[in-house]
Design an enzyme around this catalytic site. Structure first.
Site, PDB file in Angstrom:
ATOM      1  N   ARG A   1      77.728  30.630  27.900  1.00 23.54           N
ATOM      2  CA  ARG A   1      77.531  29.248  28.344  1.00 23.54           C
ATOM      3  C   ARG A   1      77.968  28.236  27.282  1.00 23.54           C
ATOM      4  NH1 ARG A   1      71.588  29.492  31.213  1.00 23.54           N
ATOM      5  NH2 ARG A   1      72.126  30.883  32.932  1.00 23.54           N
TER       6      ARG A   1
ATOM      7  N   ARG B   1      76.804  22.839  29.737  1.00 25.97           N
ATOM      8  CA  ARG B   1      75.888  21.713  29.818  1.00 25.97           C
ATOM      9  C   ARG B   1      75.515  21.081  28.493  1.00 25.97           C
ATOM     10  NH1 ARG B   1      71.509  24.952  33.126  1.00 25.97           N
ATOM     11  NH2 ARG B   1      72.143  26.457  31.544  1.00 25.97           N
TER      12      ARG B   1
ATOM     13  N   ARG C   1      81.526  16.643  34.804  1.00 29.15           N
ATOM     14  CA  ARG C   1      80.649  17.048  35.901  1.00 29.15           C
ATOM     15  C   ARG C   1      79.957  15.874  36.587  1.00 29.15           C
ATOM     16  NH1 ARG C   1      78.034  21.300  36.818  1.00 29.15           N
ATOM     17  NH2 ARG C   1      77.677  20.057  38.684  1.00 29.15           N
TER      18      ARG C   1
ATOM     19  N   ASP D   1      81.555  30.649  37.797  1.00 35.82           N
ATOM     20  CA  ASP D   1      80.184  30.941  38.191  1.00 35.82           C
ATOM     21  C   ASP D   1      80.170  32.256  38.945  1.00 35.82           C
ATOM     22  OD1 ASP D   1      77.309  29.516  38.510  1.00 35.82           O
ATOM     23  OD2 ASP D   1      77.751  30.679  40.312  1.00 35.82           O
TER      24      ASP D   1
ATOM     25  N   TYR E   1      71.334  37.708  44.807  1.00 41.71           N
ATOM     26  CA  TYR E   1      71.470  36.320  45.232  1.00 41.71           C
ATOM     27  C   TYR E   1      71.676  36.232  46.738  1.00 41.71           C
ATOM     28  CZ  TYR E   1      71.738  33.717  40.794  1.00 41.71           C
ATOM     29  OH  TYR E   1      71.450  33.093  39.604  1.00 41.71           O
TER      30      TYR E   1
END
Length: 331
Positions: A22, A26, A35, A71, A145
């Site tokens: 990551r 973010r 984003r 992702d 998921y």
């Protein structure tokens, strides 16, 4: 050959290579700026944007690898499955897989190719100056998921399916393995030098369930790929030896030491495992922890420095840069 590729093949260089899971994301203000204008899945599927986000941490931190920005659900989206990423929630599927008919419908969707992914990785390879790491989700994590329909803490529905309908669990996991494999193959064909299989939720399984219902499919997803494969999950201390039979490098989370992992995996290169919680500590405390990780990593044939999980979004980017600089001083 690069420090990263050498380490992934078990060769120890002048220092261990370093990158962060990551790292493209973010914690970086330049990422948040992008984003703010573009939804997550859209950013993943616009080649120029995906490449730009991939390269941001290379420019900022000087890491030894660029992990392709994507992702876990991107290959499913490309294959035509109705999924979106909801802010603050994560991947959400229009239909949770609760019946055989639901699974049969998924099986009609195939990932054949993706010009968007191919172009994005090619741009990364042309501009990174360091190896590009391909990205793929572990078959169990993908299946979990889809069965749950959204993120879950205990994956009860997914674990229930494997026991109540093993035949259809096999069909779903075979599809997930094929989809992940093709997704990684596209990235490798476009120039990725290493691949990482992220089986984020494998640690939620018992050892027996992992060995019977998951391990064969993880193996099918990456076996025979022409690049080294890093195999990572969280909370996997009880199954590390089994994970070590898939791929070339085992990623270790922050819950056990690398020396303990090396004892379970003799002769296996390791990746990890700085505890992300230390990223907010004073530098002297963090540096001592990094030193412990480096020392523990000497128990393995080679060591790729990374976090024991992903970069938290609140991380000060300057801290990551300081870690990279410190690792480079070890040469």
């Amino acid at each position: 050959m690069s420090l990263l590729v050498d380490a992934a093949r078990g060769k120890r260089g002048v220092r261990p290579p370093v990158w962060f899971m990551r790292q493209a994301g973010r914690s970086l203000p330049e990422y948040r700026e992008i984003r703010a204008k573009t939804p997550m899945l859209e950013a993943c599927l616009i080649p120029e944007l995906a490449a730009e986000i991939t390269l941001q941490p290379v420019r900022r931190h000087g890491v030894d690898a660029a992990v392709f920005f994507s992702d876990i659900v991107v290959p499913m989206k490309i294959a035509g499955i109705d999924v979106d990423i909801k802010p603050g929630v994560g991947p959400v599927f229009n239909t949770a897989l609760r019946t055989r008919a639901d699974i049969d419908n998924v099986l009609t969707h195939r990932l054949e190719d993706s010009p968007e992914i191919r172009e994005a990785v090619s741009l990364c390879v042309a501009n990174a100056g360091v190896p590009v790491i391909g990205f793929g989700g572990g078959p169990f994590t993908l299946a979990a998921y889809m069965v749950e329909g959204k993120p879950s803490r205990d994956h009860l529905a997914a674990r229930g399916l494997m026991h109540t309908d093993p035949e259809y669990w096999h069909k779903l996991m075979t599809w997930a393995a094929d989809t992940t494999r093709r997704f990684i193959e596209i990235q490798v064909e476009a120039g990725a030098s290493v691949a990482q299989l992220f089986d984020s939720w494998a640690g939620s399984l018992s050892r027996a369930d992992y060995e019977r219902y998951v391990l064969p499919y993880s193996r099918a997803a990456v076996e025979g790929l022409p690049v080294p494969v890093i195999h990572f999950g969280t909370g996997t201390g009880h199954i590390l030896d089994l994970m070590g039979t898939v791929g070339d490098v085992v990623g270790v989370d922050y819950r056990i030491t690398l020396a303990s992992a090396a004892a379970q995996l003799p002769g296996k290169p390791l990746q990890g495992n700085i505890d992300p919680a230390y990223l907010t500590a004073p530098w002297e405390t963090l540096r001592a922890h990094v030193d412990d990780v480096l020392e523990s990593g000497k128990a393995a044939p080679s060591h790729i420095v990374n976090l024991g999980h992903g970069v938290p979004p609140t991380t000060d980017p300057g801290v990551l840069t300081r870690i990279v600089d410190y690792i480079k001083e070890q040469a």
